[in-house]
Design a protein around this motif. Structure first.
Motif, mmCIF file in Angstrom:
data_model
loop_
_atom_site.group_PDB
_atom_site.id
_atom_site.type_symbol
_atom_site.label_atom_id
_atom_site.label_comp_id
_atom_site.label_asym_id
_atom_site.label_seq_id
_atom_site.Cartn_x
_atom_site.Cartn_y
_atom_site.Cartn_z
ATOM 1 N N ALA A 12 0.941 -1.091 0.110
ATOM 2 C CA ALA A 12 -0.364 0.503 0.165
ATOM 3 C C ALA A 12 0.742 0.984 0.051
ATOM 4 O O ALA A 12 0.025 2.073 -1.001
ATOM 5 C CB ALA A 12 -1.069 -0.338 1.377
ATOM 6 N N ARG A 13 2.487 0.838 0.603
ATOM 7 C CA ARG A 13 3.002 2.212 1.098
ATOM 8 C C ARG A 13 3.491 2.578 -0.390
ATOM 9 O O ARG A 13 3.453 3.696 -0.769
ATOM 10 C CB ARG A 13 3.868 1.598 1.374
ATOM 11 C CG ARG A 13 4.330 3.132 2.006
ATOM 12 C CD ARG A 13 6.408 2.891 3.193
ATOM 13 N NE ARG A 13 7.266 2.280 1.965
ATOM 14 C CZ ARG A 13 7.614 2.304 1.518
ATOM 15 N NH1 ARG A 13 8.004 3.739 1.454
ATOM 16 N NH2 ARG A 13 8.861 2.077 1.025
ATOM 17 N N LEU A 14 4.047 2.029 -1.441
ATOM 18 C CA LEU A 14 4.529 2.166 -2.858
ATOM 19 C C LEU A 14 3.414 1.936 -3.706
ATOM 20 O O LEU A 14 3.728 2.741 -4.142
ATOM 21 C CB LEU A 14 5.261 0.436 -2.825
ATOM 22 C CG LEU A 14 6.243 -0.406 -2.254
ATOM 23 C CD1 LEU A 14 6.873 -1.883 -2.847
ATOM 24 C CD2 LEU A 14 7.320 1.096 -2.528
ATOM 25 N N ALA A 70 -5.379 10.447 -2.750
ATOM 26 C CA ALA A 70 -4.510 11.608 -1.768
ATOM 27 C C ALA A 70 -2.859 10.844 -2.823
ATOM 28 O O ALA A 70 -2.299 11.936 -2.146
ATOM 29 C CB ALA A 70 -4.381 11.064 -0.479
ATOM 30 N N ARG A 71 -2.485 10.080 -2.454
ATOM 31 C CA ARG A 71 -0.638 9.244 -3.068
ATOM 32 C C ARG A 71 -0.212 9.766 -1.800
ATOM 33 O O ARG A 71 0.661 10.386 -1.637
ATOM 34 C CB ARG A 71 -0.440 10.882 -4.439
ATOM 35 C CG ARG A 71 -1.536 11.050 -5.573
ATOM 36 C CD ARG A 71 -1.328 10.267 -5.762
ATOM 37 N NE ARG A 71 -1.808 9.291 -7.495
ATOM 38 C CZ ARG A 71 -1.787 8.818 -8.220
ATOM 39 N NH1 ARG A 71 -1.820 7.334 -7.937
ATOM 40 N NH2 ARG A 71 -2.576 8.789 -9.967
ATOM 41 N N ASP A 72 -0.330 9.802 -0.690
ATOM 42 C CA ASP A 72 -0.075 10.028 1.011
ATOM 43 C C ASP A 72 0.551 8.086 1.252
ATOM 44 O O ASP A 72 -0.869 7.734 1.272
ATOM 45 C CB ASP A 72 -1.074 10.312 1.359
ATOM 46 C CG ASP A 72 -0.251 10.536 2.860
ATOM 47 O OD1 ASP A 72 0.590 9.750 2.873
ATOM 48 O OD2 ASP A 72 -1.653 11.210 3.216
ATOM 49 N N PRO A 73 1.389 7.811 1.060
ATOM 50 C CA PRO A 73 1.970 6.851 1.063
ATOM 51 C C PRO A 73 1.641 6.449 2.280
ATOM 52 O O PRO A 73 1.912 5.848 2.630
ATOM 53 C CB PRO A 73 3.655 6.888 0.630
ATOM 54 C CG PRO A 73 3.743 8.171 0.307
ATOM 55 C CD PRO A 73 2.791 9.352 0.430
ATOM 56 N N ARG A 108 -0.076 3.537 3.807
ATOM 57 C CA ARG A 108 0.220 2.398 4.854
ATOM 58 C C ARG A 108 -0.236 2.174 6.194
ATOM 59 O O ARG A 108 -0.492 1.007 6.696
ATOM 60 C CB ARG A 108 1.676 3.042 5.098
ATOM 61 C CG ARG A 108 2.124 1.578 5.577
ATOM 62 C CD ARG A 108 4.084 2.518 6.436
ATOM 63 N NE ARG A 108 3.606 3.821 7.263
ATOM 64 C CZ ARG A 108 3.800 2.876 8.855
ATOM 65 N NH1 ARG A 108 3.336 1.997 9.653
ATOM 66 N NH2 ARG A 108 3.151 4.438 9.618
ATOM 67 N N THR A 109 -0.570 3.748 7.053
ATOM 68 C CA THR A 109 -1.614 2.858 8.057
ATOM 69 C C THR A 109 -2.914 2.767 8.334
ATOM 70 O O THR A 109 -3.755 1.579 8.924
ATOM 71 C CB THR A 109 -1.631 4.254 8.690
ATOM 72 O OG1 THR A 109 -0.552 5.025 9.052
ATOM 73 C CG2 THR A 109 -2.675 4.686 10.460
#
Length: 256
Positions: free
Chosen positions: A105-107, A203-206, A210-211
């Motif tokens: 998800a982070r990537l 939102a393109r928020d890694p 991730r959270t």
């Protein structure tokens, strides 16, 4: 080491050294057996083992070829290990799944394209309709769950990570989980958590992605703890969640 193991190791080495490449046809049986110093019987057994591993494929009347060596296919045999150890206490399987999917998800937050986001959003729209129905189509919810998480995994742009996620979060694992948990309302909660993950990706928020994924899959593990076959596990009081859950009726109107 048996002669069959020698065949397996020798052909693997030929692939690793570049003597055989993805899509290449193996030499004819007589020549390959002679070059490896084994009998044709041992060669056939070795090729059969390599076929099970997804390294080669035999085409009737055409010969044996190296596969495309796709990571997901090579890691597929791990799925049996996951299915086997996932019977009964599945927490260990899901804890590994969480580690993998949180990183995916982070990537994906910085790599996923608009088309994939739209596809994921359409899946969630369909899930919202199903969750609101009675009775619910749980088989379709499982399919949507698999497809949604697969989109995220694929857009991590890491084929090995995708293969591991496929092994640790396949249909058998998810199907068993949904059948165990949906009576407790996990279908509605899962949908809301999927929406929160989707918004973080959009939102393109890694870190947010991730959270949100971590919260989602940690909730799965905590739900497993409450199942009779898993037994209670003493845990400290839960920390506050990462923001309020997304309302079930907010999916379309609150998309970015």
């Amino acid at each position: 080491m048996s002669r069959t193991d020698e065949v397996v190791d020798s052909i693997k080495r030929m692939i690793l050294d570049g003597a055989l490449r993805p899509g290449d046809r193996l030499p004819i049986e007589r020549d390959l057996a002679e070059s490896l110093g084994v009998s044709r019987g041992s060669l056939r057994e070795g090729v059969s083992a390599l076929s099970i591993l997804g390294i080669v494929s035999t085409r009737q009347g055409d010969g044996t070829y190296v596969t495309n060596l796709d990571a997901s296919e090579l890691l597929a045999p791990m799925g049996f290990v996951v299915d086997f150890h996932g019977q009964g206490d599945a927490r260990h399987i899901h804890s590994v799944r969480r580690l993998l999917e949180v990183e995916a998800a982070r990537l994906a937050a910085t790599r996923i394209n608009h088309e994939a986001l739209a596809q994921a959003g359409e899946l969630l729209d369909e899930a919202a309709l199903i969750v609101g129905q009675s009775p619910q189509d749980h088989e379709r919810l499982i399919e949507i769950d698999i497809a949604f998480h697969r989109i995220i995994a694929v857009h991590s742009d890491n084929p090995v990570l995708v293969g591991l996620i496929e092994a640790f979060a396949g249909r058998t694992v998810r199907g068993r989980l949904w059948r165990s948990l949906h009576e407790a309302g996990a279908d509605r909660r899962t949908h809301d958590e999927h929406v929160a993950i989707w918004r973080a990706l959009a939102a393109r928020d890694p870190e947010r992605a991730r959270t949100r994924m971590a919260n989602h899959l940690m909730g799965v593990e905590e739900s497993l703890d409450r199942l009779p076959e898993c037994g209670p596990v003493r845990r400290p009081s839960p920390a506050p969640a990462d923001g309020p859950a997304v309302g079930s009726n907010e999916l379309v109107s609150h998309r970015p």
